[in-house]
Design an enzyme around this catalytic site. Structure first.
Site, mmCIF file in Angstrom:
data_model
loop_
_atom_site.group_PDB
_atom_site.id
_atom_site.type_symbol
_atom_site.label_atom_id
_atom_site.label_comp_id
_atom_site.label_asym_id
_atom_site.label_seq_id
_atom_site.Cartn_x
_atom_site.Cartn_y
_atom_site.Cartn_z
ATOM 1 N N PHE A 130 0.858 -1.190 0.000
ATOM 2 C CA PHE A 130 0.000 0.000 0.000
ATOM 3 C C PHE A 130 0.893 1.239 0.000
ATOM 4 C CE2 PHE A 130 -3.009 3.099 1.793
ATOM 5 C CZ PHE A 130 -4.075 2.875 0.949
ATOM 6 N N ASP A 210 2.213 -5.374 7.811
ATOM 7 C CA ASP A 210 1.018 -4.533 7.756
ATOM 8 C C ASP A 210 -0.158 -5.476 7.548
ATOM 9 O OD1 ASP A 210 -1.174 -3.008 7.007
ATOM 10 O OD2 ASP A 210 0.008 -1.573 5.848
ATOM 11 N N TYR A 235 -10.920 -0.133 10.659
ATOM 12 C CA TYR A 235 -12.141 0.278 9.970
ATOM 13 C C TYR A 235 -12.511 -0.623 8.793
ATOM 14 C CZ TYR A 235 -8.598 2.785 7.186
ATOM 15 O OH TYR A 235 -7.492 3.126 6.448
ATOM 16 N N LYS A 236 -11.674 -1.592 8.462
ATOM 17 C CA LYS A 236 -12.002 -2.513 7.372
ATOM 18 C C LYS A 236 -12.781 -3.696 7.951
ATOM 19 C CE LYS A 236 -7.729 -1.286 4.891
ATOM 20 N NZ LYS A 236 -8.245 -0.104 4.233
ATOM 21 N N ARG A 387 -12.703 -4.774 -6.733
ATOM 22 C CA ARG A 387 -12.589 -5.659 -5.568
ATOM 23 C C ARG A 387 -13.968 -5.896 -4.938
ATOM 24 N NH1 ARG A 387 -8.153 -3.455 -1.451
ATOM 25 N NH2 ARG A 387 -9.840 -1.952 -1.167
#
Length: 427
Positions: A130, A210, A235-236, A387
């Site tokens: 990322f 990560d 938050y995912k 996705r």
């Protein structure tokens, strides 16, 4: 590789009728919308609303007294939530603290563990990581006055995945630290954390991960595997809400290491308010806190953890793999040969996380836009990845079937050709 499924709608409904792992009534789901973006922002658990409003009430009624007198005393909240979250990632209770944001935490961990000296100067990452992680690493190179080639970015062979043999081959004697993703954010590839950690340690390399795209989706055993440190957002898959506090894992063998970016909330709790001018860190992962915890950004995480503890991580993984296997089977049957799609996510269950990366070399942005107009919420990753994350808690097999059926209809009708080849500022 993965199970083959009947492609009929009736079969999807039959799968749902036998599904005992469905908590969709515990979440807020908008009517008429099929939400497949839980890998970017998980839907809100009803229990998260309860814990957030409880924190608001504590502030309203207790003022500063909330630090010690709130239902969940604010002073200890980061450590208490970390201890509960530790079960999700396979850590000891004192190895996890809920704090900061992912990028801030990466800065803190790099400043702690990246110590180039002698011939060990390289920071090993990968080109598929990322971008924020890479920006943080580039910043550290500049701050330390290191040459740009001290940041070694591992190449991908296919643009979607990493070959773990290539990673291990890059564990050379000049590598001081490796920072890798647990799950690649675009393709959904799950790396073998245990194997990579063992191989890094054989070479004397500190290794961190990560885990933003795996925490809450894939069970881990970070402590048992010997991972040195880890970081992830909440938050995912952890459903803590936009901008919710992130989390840090510090293996117990590194407790006592001085954080690179110390702050007063990382102090030994018993002496924090002595206001001494010399920092005395906590004896656990709490030492890596910096500023005052963001209580309203942490409170929904507490409510989400209630759901995880009831559902269980093994059940999360079992249901997630069934949903993604089902989706890939439908895509293979209805979209690959007929409409030029391909799946960039590894097929083997042990090599993938919780989302399916659907790729097409042309028109992906327009197809993604069509899906949103039809009430399907995926997300887009440049240049050509759509996705989909069917979430174990709240997505159904019938929703998965409907998504693939809608894509097929969009392609058959060529509806997507009427839209501009332009993505919005938030994809």
């Amino acid at each position: 590789m993965y199970m083959k499924f009947d492609i009929s709608e009736a079969f999807a409904k039959e799968l749902d009728s036998f599904d005992t792992l469905n908590f969709e009534d515990r979440f807020f789901k908008a009517r008429g919308i099929i939400y497949m973006d839980g890998n970017s922002l998980g839907l809100m658990p009803k229990s998260a609303e309860t814990t957030l409003l409880s924190a608001v009430e504590d502030y309203k009624n207790l003022g500063i007294g909330g630090w010690t007198e709130a239902r969940q005393p604010w002073f200890y909240c980061a450590e208490k939530l970390g201890a509960r979250m530790a079960k999700i990632v396979g850590a000891l209770e004192d190895e996890v603290v809920v704090t900061g944001s992912t990028t801030v935490n990466i800065h803190n961990l790099l400043s702690t563990f990246y110590k180039p000296s002698g011939k060990r100067t390289k920071l090993l990452m990968d080109e598929l990581n990322f971008p924020s992680d890479i920006y943080a690493a580039q910043g550290h190179m500049r701050l330390l006055g290191r040459p740009t080639d001290d940041l070694a970015l591992l190449k991908s062979r296919d643009g979607h995945t990493l070959d773990e043999n290539d990673i291990i081959a890059a564990f050379n004697d000049d590598v001081a630290l490796a920072l890798l993703p647990s799950v690649l954010y675009r393709s959904g590839q799950l790396l073998d954390i245990e194997r990579l950690t063992a191989k890094a340690h054989e070479k004397g390399i500190i290794i961190g991960f990560d885990c933003c795209h795996s925490a809450g989706s894939v069970p881990h055993r970070l402590h048992d595997w010997g991972v040195d440190f880890g970081v992830w957002c909440c938050y995912k898959y952890l459903n803590g809400g936009p901008g919710s506090s992130a989390a840090i894992f510090i293996n117990r063998r590194h407790h006592g290491t001085r954080p690179g970016l110390p702050g007063w909330f990382g102090s030994d709790k018993s002496r924090q308010f002595d206001m001494a001018l010399e920092f005395e860190p906590a004896a656990n992962a709490g030492a890596w806190q910096m500023g005052t915890p963001h209580i309203f950004s942490m409170s929904p995480v507490e409510g989400s953890l209630n759901v995880f503890e009831e559902f269980g991580m093994d059940n999360v993984r079992e249901k997630s793999l069934k949903l993604t296997s089902y989706m890939m089977s439908l895509i293979d049957s209805l979209l690959v040969d007929q409409h030029g799609f391909y799946i960039a996510t590894p097929r083997q269950p042990e090599r993938r996380g919780g989302h399916v990366a659907l790729a097409r070399d042309a028109d992906s942005i327009r197809i993604n836009a069509c899906l949103k107009e039809r009430g399907v919420i995926p997300d887009f990753r440049f240049p050509n990845i759509i996705r989909f994350a069917p979430i174990a808690f709240y997505n159904t097999y019938h929703e998965v079937w409907r998504v693939v059926d809608i894509i097929k209809d969009i392609m058959d009708s060529k509806e997507y050709l009427s839209l501009d080849e332009k993505r919005g500022p938030v994809a």
